[in-house]
Design a protein around this motif. Structure first.
Motif, PDB file in Angstrom:
ATOM      1  N   LEU A 179       0.830  -1.211   0.000  1.00 45.72           N
ATOM      2  CA  LEU A 179       0.000   0.000   0.000  1.00 45.72           C
ATOM      3  C   LEU A 179       0.859   1.253   0.000  1.00 45.72           C
ATOM      4  O   LEU A 179       0.600   2.199  -0.763  1.00 45.72           O
ATOM      5  N   ASN A 180       1.881   1.275   0.837  1.00 43.51           N
ATOM      6  CA  ASN A 180       2.742   2.455   0.899  1.00 43.51           C
ATOM      7  C   ASN A 180       3.471   2.680  -0.420  1.00 43.51           C
ATOM      8  O   ASN A 180       3.616   3.819  -0.886  1.00 43.51           O
ATOM      9  N   LEU A 226      -7.592  -6.035   9.255  1.00 43.10           N
ATOM     10  CA  LEU A 226      -7.529  -6.859   8.044  1.00 43.10           C
ATOM     11  C   LEU A 226      -8.493  -6.335   6.995  1.00 43.10           C
ATOM     12  O   LEU A 226      -8.128  -6.209   5.811  1.00 43.10           O
ATOM     13  N   ASP A 227      -9.709  -6.009   7.395  1.00 38.94           N
ATOM     14  CA  ASP A 227     -10.692  -5.489   6.441  1.00 38.94           C
ATOM     15  C   ASP A 227     -10.208  -4.189   5.807  1.00 38.94           C
ATOM     16  O   ASP A 227     -10.410  -3.957   4.603  1.00 38.94           O
ATOM     17  N   ARG A 250      -8.156  -1.341   1.014  1.00 36.20           N
ATOM     18  CA  ARG A 250      -7.192  -0.449   0.360  1.00 36.20           C
ATOM     19  C   ARG A 250      -6.470  -1.149  -0.799  1.00 36.20           C
ATOM     20  O   ARG A 250      -6.195  -0.527  -1.832  1.00 36.20           O
ATOM     21  N   VAL A 251      -6.148  -2.422  -0.625  1.00 37.52           N
ATOM     22  CA  VAL A 251      -5.524  -3.163  -1.730  1.00 37.52           C
ATOM     23  C   VAL A 251      -6.443  -3.158  -2.938  1.00 37.52           C
ATOM     24  O   VAL A 251      -6.001  -2.974  -4.082  1.00 37.52           O
ATOM     25  N   ASP A 252      -7.730  -3.317  -2.688  1.00 39.51           N
ATOM     26  CA  ASP A 252      -8.711  -3.298  -3.776  1.00 39.51           C
ATOM     27  C   ASP A 252      -8.863  -1.894  -4.362  1.00 39.51           C
ATOM     28  O   ASP A 252      -8.889  -1.723  -5.584  1.00 39.51           O
ATOM     29  N   GLU A 253      -8.951  -0.880  -3.503  1.00 33.66           N
ATOM     30  CA  GLU A 253      -9.124   0.501  -3.973  1.00 33.66           C
ATOM     31  C   GLU A 253      -7.952   0.957  -4.832  1.00 33.66           C
ATOM     32  O   GLU A 253      -8.141   1.676  -5.831  1.00 33.66           O
TER      33      GLU A 253
END
Length: 641
Positions: free
Chosen positions: A399-400, A437-438, A443-446
């Motif tokens: 993410l970063n 976790l959610d 964020r991985v999806d976004e």
């Protein structure tokens, strides 16, 4: 998209209008200097929360009298005009973002030590706090009046510094709370006995500020409406106290709970449900006409909005929620509630400040480091980065990297992302870890990160791929417990036990290890109709030792009533003929009939790679906690960007 129209409606405290109903509650940071000055890092810390859209920030407890009043070695002071300038800089920065700034005024009373202040603590009565264990000096009437004036003078300095109001800290067992409570106030004069007398010191301070500073400078009162100790304040008396404060001219009531001796009613462990304190705030609101601020495990904007909609409170105050996510309010306003990093109540922040360390958050690596980690450095070159491992460390790193503009590919050997977060959230009252976790999955999806599941990568694979950088986040695996056994009793590890927990019912289970994972597993199994023997090589004091103190005390309190036998200073000898043989110096060799053995004796790094040039983060270097994984995932990307 949910708009949260109640949460984001304007409302006033006194004559000060806030653009929403969200307050950042005051929390100790240990960021001031040892002599009480404001610091640049504090300003950056609070400014980040102002940028995040909160209606007002109540700045942490600020001492009005240094000789007896310090509650911490690194606490803000405002007992001299020389401190005004630092506070002025902070108020100016907060105001740039449309956020109001209130300052909490504080005196520690009996909840401090001579080692902190250099002087004997003071209180209305010479009754020691059972945690601090120092008998305080009983204040004379003249000394009480001097302290009242110190609060009033400090409020005047806050007014000069540009704050929009002040809050009197009369909660959590500190000095003003000591006066209010029959538990700590046994005086027979005008400051003790009746509710009116016990409220006198706060009434005098509120009236003095309204008279001597500015009648339009709002004064709020935060007090523990239930102390959760025998003979302490309870809600019935607190309703009457709130009316006294309103009559004196208080602009709002901030309804908190607990004292040092009931700290889990102030800094809640994971077992406490969302908003559990707000019914108490509702009772205060039903009795007064001034705004009431509710606080206590408020994490979700839907829940917060409902509190306002149903008129339970007028404002919601959140503390740890703003450590986990400085932009909680902004994300809620934009309808991005799923992108909020929700506080898990892991209590790492409290563990640090109690140890006189600067505040940090286990799931937000920037908290407390705003002055060094923000803003992001400009991207020198867009890199193609591979992240191996889809647990907390791997997802945080991915993410970063993506947020900074790099191309990212995330490889995970199993069929789902999350690593050991499913195990972390599997215990009793541990479901809040699933919130984190959610968030990561959302964020991985976004960010549309390329993810490959069921893809076990090795050195040869990576050598044939065109990546500029490789981040290894392959985590940790349970240690293999070498037990002499004839296989007559099934042996599994703690990860297998939690992932198949529904299958373990009505059994007698031996859990090897009683620290974090072992204690949590024993707790779960005993709550689900199993008889548990928890076996520890170390002594009784080491049970649950690597859990933070607040959650550890909470778990130990719960397991006392469960069918768990703790065997300390004990080790496994062998498994033979369906019996578990144990040895200890005290009992020698003993045997037990058990149906299942679970090994929970720690973890070891999972690092199958040989290339030393790869960047290793989290537990693939050495077994550690989520906070280490998340921080390293952030910093490693910063260093290679």
């Amino acid at each position: 998209m949910r708009t949260y129209k109640h949460l984001f409606s304007p409302y006033k405290i006194g004559n000060v209008e806030l653009n929403n109903r969200i307050l950042m509650a005051p929390m100790e940071t240990n960021m001031p200097t040892e002599t009480g000055e404001m610091t640049h890092k504090m300003i950056k810390y609070y400014t980040e929360r102002a940028k995040g859209g909160t209606g007002a920030i109540i700045i942490e407890f600020t001492c009005v009298e240094r000789k007896h009043g310090f509650g911490s070695k690194n606490q803000l002071l405002l007992d001299d005009d020389s401190f005004i300038e630092g506070h002025k800089l902070l108020a100016e920065e907060i105001h740039k973002y449309g956020t109001k700034a209130f300052l909490q005024l504080h005196h520690a009373g009996r909840e401090t030590r001579t080692s902190i202040t250099g002087a004997q603590p003071v209180a209305p009565s010479p009754i020691p706090c059972k945690i601090m264990k120092e008998t305080p000096k009983e204040l004379s009437i003249e000394e009480i009046k001097e302290l009242e004036n110190k609060f009033i003078t400090a409020a005047h300095r806050a007014y000069k510094a540009g704050y929009d109001g002040v809050e009197l800290h009369a909660a959590h067992g500190y000095l003003l709370n000591n006066f209010l409570s029959p538990y700590s106030n046994k005086r027979k004069d005008q400051y003790g006995g009746s509710i009116e007398n016990r409220a006198r010191v706060i009434k005098n301070i509120v009236q003095g500020i309204n008279r001597d500073v500015n009648q339009h400078f709002p004064v709020t009162v935060r007090f523990s409406v239930d102390e959760f100790v025998k003979e302490g304040l309870e809600i019935e008396e607190s309703v009457l106290l709130a009316k006294c404060f309103e009559e004196a001219g208080a602009a709002a009531i901030h309804a908190s709970t607990g004292i040092f001796e009931s700290v889990d009613r102030n800094v809640e462990p994971m077992s406490f449900s969302e908003g559990w304190r707000t019914p108490l705030a509702k009772k205060i609101k039903e009795a007064v006409g001034i705004p009431v601020i509710g606080v206590g495990v408020i994490r979700d904007p839907d829940f917060a909005d409902t509190l306002i909609e149903k008129d339970h409170v007028d404002f919601v105050a959140m503390g740890r929620s703003f450590l986990a996510d400085a932009y909680w309010a902004q994300k809620a306003k934009e309808g991005k509630a799923d992108s909020i990093i929700k506080c898990t109540s892991c209590c790492y922040c409290a563990e640090r400040v109690t140890a006189d360390l600067e505040v940090r958050c286990s799931i937000n690596p920037v908290t407390g480091r705003e002055s060094t980690l923000l803003p992001f450095n400009p991207l020198n070159k867009k890199l193609n980065i591979a992240v191996i491992g889809g647990g907390a460390a791997g997802m945080a790193a991915a993410l970063n990297a993506k947020e900074r503009g790099h191309a990212v590919t995330l490889f995970e050997a199993s069929d789902k992302l999350g690593g050991l977060l499913d195990v972390a959230s599997a215990g009793i009252h541990k479901e809040k870890w699933k919130w984190y976790l959610d968030y990561l999955l959302t964020r991985v999806d976004e960010l549309n990160i390329e993810v490959h599941l069921n893809r076990k990568i090795n050195d040869d694979d990576l050598s044939q791929m065109n990546f500029d950088e490789v981040i290894l986040a392959t985590g940790m695996i349970p240690k293999e417990d070498r037990i002499l056994t004839d296989d007559s009793i099934r042996i599994i590890n703690v990860v297998e036990a939690f992932r198949n927990k529904e299958e373990i019912r009505n059994k007698k289970v031996a859990v090897l290890g009683s620290r974090g994972a072992g204690l949590e597993l024993s707790h779960y199994l005993a709550e689900h109709n199993n008889e548990v023997i928890a076996i520890s090589r170390s002594g009784k004091r080491e049970i649950g030792r690597n859990i933070d103190p607040i959650n550890r005390r909470d778990i130990l309190k719960h397991v006392k009533r469960l069918p768990i036998e703790f065997l300390t200073n004990t080790d496994v000898d062998k498994v033979e003929n369906k019996k578990l043989f144990l040895t200890s110096d005290e009992k020698g060799t003993t045997s037990y009939d058990v149906d299942l053995i679970v090994s929970a004796r720690g973890f070891q790094p999972n690092d199958p790679f040989h290339n030393k040039d790869y960047h290793r983060i989290g537990s693939c270097k050495e077994p550690r906690k989520i906070l280490d994984a998340v921080y390293e995932g952030y910093v490693e990307i910063s260093e290679i960007s």
